[in-house]
Design a protein around this motif. Structure first.
Motif, PDB file in Angstrom:
ATOM      1  N   SER A 148       1.174  -1.038   0.198  1.00 32.05           N
ATOM      2  CA  SER A 148       0.141   0.136  -0.068  1.00 32.05           C
ATOM      3  C   SER A 148       0.335   1.097  -0.103  1.00 32.05           C
ATOM      4  CB  SER A 148      -1.037   0.427   1.128  1.00 32.05           C
ATOM      5  OG  SER A 148      -0.236  -0.156   2.464  1.00 32.05           O
ATOM      6  N   GLU A 149       1.749   1.201  -0.045  1.00 29.18           N
ATOM      7  CA  GLU A 149       3.630   2.184  -0.375  1.00 29.18           C
ATOM      8  C   GLU A 149       3.304   2.550  -1.693  1.00 29.18           C
ATOM      9  OE1 GLU A 149       6.235   2.321   2.428  1.00 29.18           O
ATOM     10  OE2 GLU A 149       5.545   1.404   3.930  1.00 29.18           O
ATOM     11  N   LEU A 150       2.988   3.710  -2.361  1.00 29.81           N
ATOM     12  CA  LEU A 150       3.446   3.798  -3.355  1.00 29.81           C
ATOM     13  C   LEU A 150       4.858   4.306  -4.130  1.00 29.81           C
ATOM     14  CD1 LEU A 150       2.193   4.189  -6.972  1.00 29.81           C
ATOM     15  CD2 LEU A 150       1.654   6.827  -6.001  1.00 29.81           C
ATOM     16  N   GLU A 151       5.288   4.329  -2.741  1.00 28.60           N
ATOM     17  CA  GLU A 151       6.814   4.872  -3.257  1.00 28.60           C
ATOM     18  C   GLU A 151       8.207   3.533  -3.518  1.00 28.60           C
ATOM     19  OE1 GLU A 151      10.095   7.605  -1.547  1.00 28.60           O
ATOM     20  OE2 GLU A 151       8.413   7.451  -0.137  1.00 28.60           O
ATOM     21  N   GLU A 152       6.852   1.890  -2.648  1.00 28.37           N
ATOM     22  CA  GLU A 152       8.089   0.992  -2.590  1.00 28.37           C
ATOM     23  C   GLU A 152       8.254   0.223  -3.972  1.00 28.37           C
ATOM     24  OE1 GLU A 152       8.120  -1.261   1.289  1.00 28.37           O
ATOM     25  OE2 GLU A 152       6.617  -2.415   0.455  1.00 28.37           O
ATOM     26  N   VAL A 153       6.640   0.390  -4.534  1.00 27.27           N
ATOM     27  CA  VAL A 153       6.141  -0.213  -5.918  1.00 27.27           C
ATOM     28  C   VAL A 153       6.915   0.320  -7.305  1.00 27.27           C
ATOM     29  CG1 VAL A 153       4.103  -1.736  -5.116  1.00 27.27           C
ATOM     30  CG2 VAL A 153       4.161   0.464  -5.589  1.00 27.27           C
ATOM     31  N   LEU A 154       7.059   2.028  -6.707  1.00 33.85           N
ATOM     32  CA  LEU A 154       7.684   2.953  -7.669  1.00 33.85           C
ATOM     33  C   LEU A 154       9.644   2.423  -7.865  1.00 33.85           C
ATOM     34  CD1 LEU A 154       5.520   5.629  -7.586  1.00 33.85           C
ATOM     35  CD2 LEU A 154       5.725   4.314  -9.241  1.00 33.85           C
ATOM     36  N   GLY A 155       9.771   2.222  -6.243  1.00 33.46           N
ATOM     37  CA  GLY A 155      11.108   1.640  -6.519  1.00 33.46           C
ATOM     38  C   GLY A 155      11.589   0.517  -6.778  1.00 33.46           C
ATOM     39  N   LEU A 156      10.968  -0.686  -6.712  1.00 33.78           N
ATOM     40  CA  LEU A 156      10.764  -1.777  -6.563  1.00 33.78           C
ATOM     41  C   LEU A 156      10.447  -2.521  -7.684  1.00 33.78           C
ATOM     42  CD1 LEU A 156      10.551  -3.726  -3.259  1.00 33.78           C
ATOM     43  CD2 LEU A 156      12.353  -3.212  -4.559  1.00 33.78           C
ATOM     44  N   CYS A 157       9.700  -2.552  -8.856  1.00 31.68           N
ATOM     45  CA  CYS A 157       8.681  -2.706  -9.549  1.00 31.68           C
ATOM     46  C   CYS A 157       8.733  -3.256 -10.800  1.00 31.68           C
ATOM     47  CB  CYS A 157       6.816  -2.945  -9.337  1.00 31.68           C
ATOM     48  SG  CYS A 157       6.738  -4.182  -7.166  1.00 31.68           S
ATOM     49  N   GLY A 158       9.037  -3.695 -11.952  1.00 29.61           N
ATOM     50  CA  GLY A 158       8.708  -3.351 -13.500  1.00 29.61           C
ATOM     51  C   GLY A 158       7.142  -3.350 -13.880  1.00 29.61           C
ATOM     52  N   ARG A 159       6.912  -4.458 -13.347  1.00 36.02           N
ATOM     53  CA  ARG A 159       5.644  -3.559 -13.902  1.00 36.02           C
ATOM     54  C   ARG A 159       3.973  -3.589 -12.261  1.00 36.02           C
ATOM     55  NH1 ARG A 159       2.420  -8.960 -16.120  1.00 36.02           N
ATOM     56  NH2 ARG A 159       4.147  -9.902 -15.757  1.00 36.02           N
ATOM     57  N   ILE A 160       3.097  -3.008 -12.992  1.00 38.44           N
ATOM     58  CA  ILE A 160       2.893  -2.724 -11.811  1.00 38.44           C
ATOM     59  C   ILE A 160       1.141  -2.788 -11.623  1.00 38.44           C
ATOM     60  CG2 ILE A 160       1.835  -0.932  -9.633  1.00 38.44           C
ATOM     61  CD1 ILE A 160       4.808   0.149 -10.490  1.00 38.44           C
ATOM     62  N   PHE A 161       0.730  -3.676 -11.228  1.00 40.10           N
ATOM     63  CA  PHE A 161      -1.010  -4.098 -11.589  1.00 40.10           C
ATOM     64  C   PHE A 161      -2.170  -3.560 -10.297  1.00 40.10           C
ATOM     65  CE2 PHE A 161       0.743  -8.629 -12.370  1.00 40.10           C
ATOM     66  CZ  PHE A 161       0.072  -8.408 -13.944  1.00 40.10           C
ATOM     67  N   LEU A 162      -3.118  -2.501 -10.418  1.00 35.70           N
ATOM     68  CA  LEU A 162      -3.200  -2.020 -10.217  1.00 35.70           C
ATOM     69  C   LEU A 162      -4.733  -1.682  -9.322  1.00 35.70           C
ATOM     70  CD1 LEU A 162      -2.764   1.810 -11.773  1.00 35.70           C
ATOM     71  CD2 LEU A 162      -1.261   0.833  -9.658  1.00 35.70           C
ATOM     72  N   LEU A 163      -5.514  -1.972  -8.287  1.00 37.20           N
ATOM     73  CA  LEU A 163      -6.600  -2.605  -7.327  1.00 37.20           C
ATOM     74  C   LEU A 163      -7.083  -1.848  -7.288  1.00 37.20           C
ATOM     75  CD1 LEU A 163      -4.481  -5.565  -5.656  1.00 37.20           C
ATOM     76  CD2 LEU A 163      -5.362  -5.683  -8.509  1.00 37.20           C
ATOM     77  N   PHE A 164      -9.021  -2.341  -6.991  1.00 42.47           N
ATOM     78  CA  PHE A 164      -9.252  -1.518  -6.411  1.00 42.47           C
ATOM     79  C   PHE A 164     -10.776  -2.106  -6.688  1.00 42.47           C
ATOM     80  CE2 PHE A 164     -13.625   1.706  -6.881  1.00 42.47           C
ATOM     81  CZ  PHE A 164     -13.363   2.678  -5.218  1.00 42.47           C
ATOM     82  N   SER A 165     -11.382  -2.009  -5.487  1.00 40.47           N
ATOM     83  CA  SER A 165     -11.575  -2.473  -4.740  1.00 40.47           C
ATOM     84  C   SER A 165     -12.961  -4.349  -5.415  1.00 40.47           C
ATOM     85  CB  SER A 165     -13.522  -1.832  -5.045  1.00 40.47           C
ATOM     86  OG  SER A 165     -13.822  -0.757  -4.344  1.00 40.47           O
ATOM     87  N   GLY A 166     -10.952  -4.859  -5.281  1.00 36.44           N
ATOM     88  CA  GLY A 166     -11.566  -6.150  -5.284  1.00 36.44           C
ATOM     89  C   GLY A 166     -10.835  -6.743  -6.203  1.00 36.44           C
ATOM     90  N   SER A 167     -11.263  -5.781  -7.875  1.00 35.47           N
ATOM     91  CA  SER A 167     -10.551  -5.836  -8.933  1.00 35.47           C
ATOM     92  C   SER A 167      -9.417  -4.838  -8.801  1.00 35.47           C
ATOM     93  CB  SER A 167     -11.545  -4.619  -9.994  1.00 35.47           C
ATOM     94  OG  SER A 167     -13.167  -5.579  -9.596  1.00 35.47           O
TER      95      SER A 167
END
Length: 518
Positions: free
Chosen positions: A470-489
């Motif tokens: 749930s930390e945007l800075e963390e996924v932006l610093g680590l991940c090549g692809r990012i899946f975005l989630l909202f309300s279980g989707s």
């Protein structure tokens, strides 16, 4: 007390409007410091009487710490507060409630085995000679509930109510206790759309009855629909307090929440392989809704969303800890639906709650590290102690776990070192896919960097890593692809890089519609 009758006196109405313009709660220079970190720094703002005052900010912005100080759960390092014009410094949550400030947390605090009426009076009962007696409180709580939500039967068992109805019972209990300020922390996280509308109606009725609501939510649509005023926190600091009528749209609010470039530490990591290591299709359960994705060999992929988005549920489904419909194939084969099958297939989970789900706190570092792969250390069902000690020593050195002995019990380690022990346990399982759910929650900055280095090292060696954060800075610093989630989707997939649109990401995970195809 909650008053179900509307005022018919024009003079009284004018007086209420004048009162609404005055602050009921003021914080002045509020600061909270913990060893090595300042969680809240010099925050100053006021909450108007009878308003719905919204509090927003990214995870880690300081909202939870601020609420703890308001409710007496944490003592400010410096600064002051005023409630109804008088100095206010609650020593504990009970003191705050008696002062007229009540809090509704994400986790419900109701007793399912008791009736609605018993829950409404819980902790406020009148007694004589050790026996409960009837009082004006009994009539008051029933009248309050009827004014807020007349469809709820006071005699019904709370276990028969929906989540939304249970929340309304908590609201009625707070209102009948004389609370003039009610803090609601992510109250719609577990509600359906219909239940959300019902809760909003209740909040509007509270506002009409002169009760002030401090409303905390990551769902920006709720903020604009319900709020009168919004306060934005960022990095523990107060950024702005504005009427919602003066904020043009979501993008302006998001800009105040971000205020900085978050992706500066990310360096492009080319995919090590085109091989699909895991393919999930149509994952669905009580939280998840038809989630489909692929993870490639040797990549770090992120799952990013806010409260109630389904991050943890995806991780638990992949690990076989939660039931689901849909399919999961790992290295071309269906995965059995239990943690034992997942571990044997080569999938390991570092859970969100390390102390209760990731560690045997009463056992030593040595016993924790070996727990997920005892077969590797055993002959005829007997663990080879020397090999277990060697493995534990190797991982203590590799992950730089701060301890003077591998025989130290896990409960005696710091949070960062406990997290490293959980990582070591999963690494010793020889997993080909590591599921990391909030891998750096509650650890200090130095330990975070070390954990990030471990994650990058795993990918360099061909291990696939899924980071649920749930930390945007963390996924932006680590991940090549990012899946975005909202309300279980799973709403969108973003390719990370120096030009990633952070505003778009926050717009999506707070319930906004897609603006740009990517």
């Amino acid at each position: 007390m909650f008053n179900s009758a509307d005022s018919a006196n024009p003079g009284e109405g004018t007086a209420v409007k004048d009162q609404e313009r005055s602050p009921i709660l003021t914080v002045n220079g509020l600061t909270k410091e913990y060893p090595g970190v300042t969680a809240v720094s010099n925050v100053t703002f006021s909450v108007e009487h009878g308003a719905v005052h919204c509090l927003v900010g990214e995870n880690g912005a300081g909202k939870s710490t601020l609420v703890k100080m308001l409710t007496g759960a944490a003592e400010p390092t410096s600064g002051s507060m005023e409630l109804r014009g008088a100095a206010y410094r609650p020593s504990n949550p009970g003191h705050a409630r008696r002062s007229g400030l009540a809090t509704l947390f994400q986790e419900l605090h109701v007793v399912n085995e008791l009736s609605v009426h018993q829950n409404l009076t819980l902790g406020m009962e009148r007694s004589r000679f050790g026996f409960l007696v009837k009082s004006d409180l009994d009539l008051r709580v029933v009248e309050t509930l009827a004014a807020i939500e007349p469809s709820i039967d006071p005699a019904a068992l709370v276990s028969t109510l929906s989540v939304a109805q249970k929340q309304i019972v908590e609201i009625a209990r707070a209102a009948s206790s004389g609370a003039s300020v009610i803090i609601m922390d992510e109250p719609t996280a577990a509600l359906s759309e219909r239940e959300v509308e019902r809760l909003f109606d209740v909040i509007r009725r509270l506002r009409e009855q002169d009760v002030t609501v401090i409303y905390i939510s990551h769902k920006l649509d709720e903020i604009f629909e319900l709020g009168d005023v919004v306060t934005v926190l960022r990095d523990g600091k107060h950024i702005a307090t504005k009427p919602l009528s003066e904020i043009s749209d979501r993008s302006e609010l998001i800009e105040m929440m971000i205020g900085r470039a978050l992706h500066q530490d990310y360096s492009a990591r080319p995919s090590r392989s085109d091989d699909v290591v895991l393919e999930a299709s149509g994952l669905s359960n009580d939280v998840l809704d038809n989630v489909t994705f692929r993870i490639m060999r040797g990549e770090i992929v992120g799952f990013y969303g806010l409260v109630g988005s389904g991050k943890t549920e995806i991780a638990r489904a992949l690990f076989g800890a939660d039931a689901f419909s849909g399919t999961v194939e790992f290295k071309g084969r269906a995965v059995g639906r239990s943690p034992r099958h997942a571990i044997r297939s080569g999938i390991a989970l570092v859970p969100e709650e390390r102390r209760t789900q990731g560690l045997f706190t009463s056992l030593t570092i040595r016993h924790n590290i070996s727990a997920m792969n005892l077969r590797r250390l055993s002959v005829g069902g007997v663990v080879r102690s020397a090999d277990e000690q060697a493995a534990a020593t190797q991982f203590v050195q590799r992950l730089r776990i701060a301890t003077d002995t591998i025989e130290k019990h896990a409960e005696k380690l710091s949070g960062g070192n406990q997290q490293k022990v959980v990582l070591a346990k999963c690494l010793f399982a020889d997993a080909d896919l590591m599921l990391l759910d909030e891998p750096t929650r509650g650890v200090d900055v130095g330990a975070k960097k070390e954990i990030y280095d471990i994650i990058r090292g795993l990918a360099d060696k061909g291990t696939s890593v899924a980071v649920f954060s749930s930390e945007l800075e963390e996924v932006l610093g680590l991940c090549g692809r990012i899946f975005l989630l909202f309300s279980g989707s799973l709403v969108a997939e973003v390719a990370n890089g120096p030009n990633v649109d952070v505003s778009r990401i926050l717009n999506i995970v707070t319930g906004g519609t897609e603006r740009v195809a990517q």
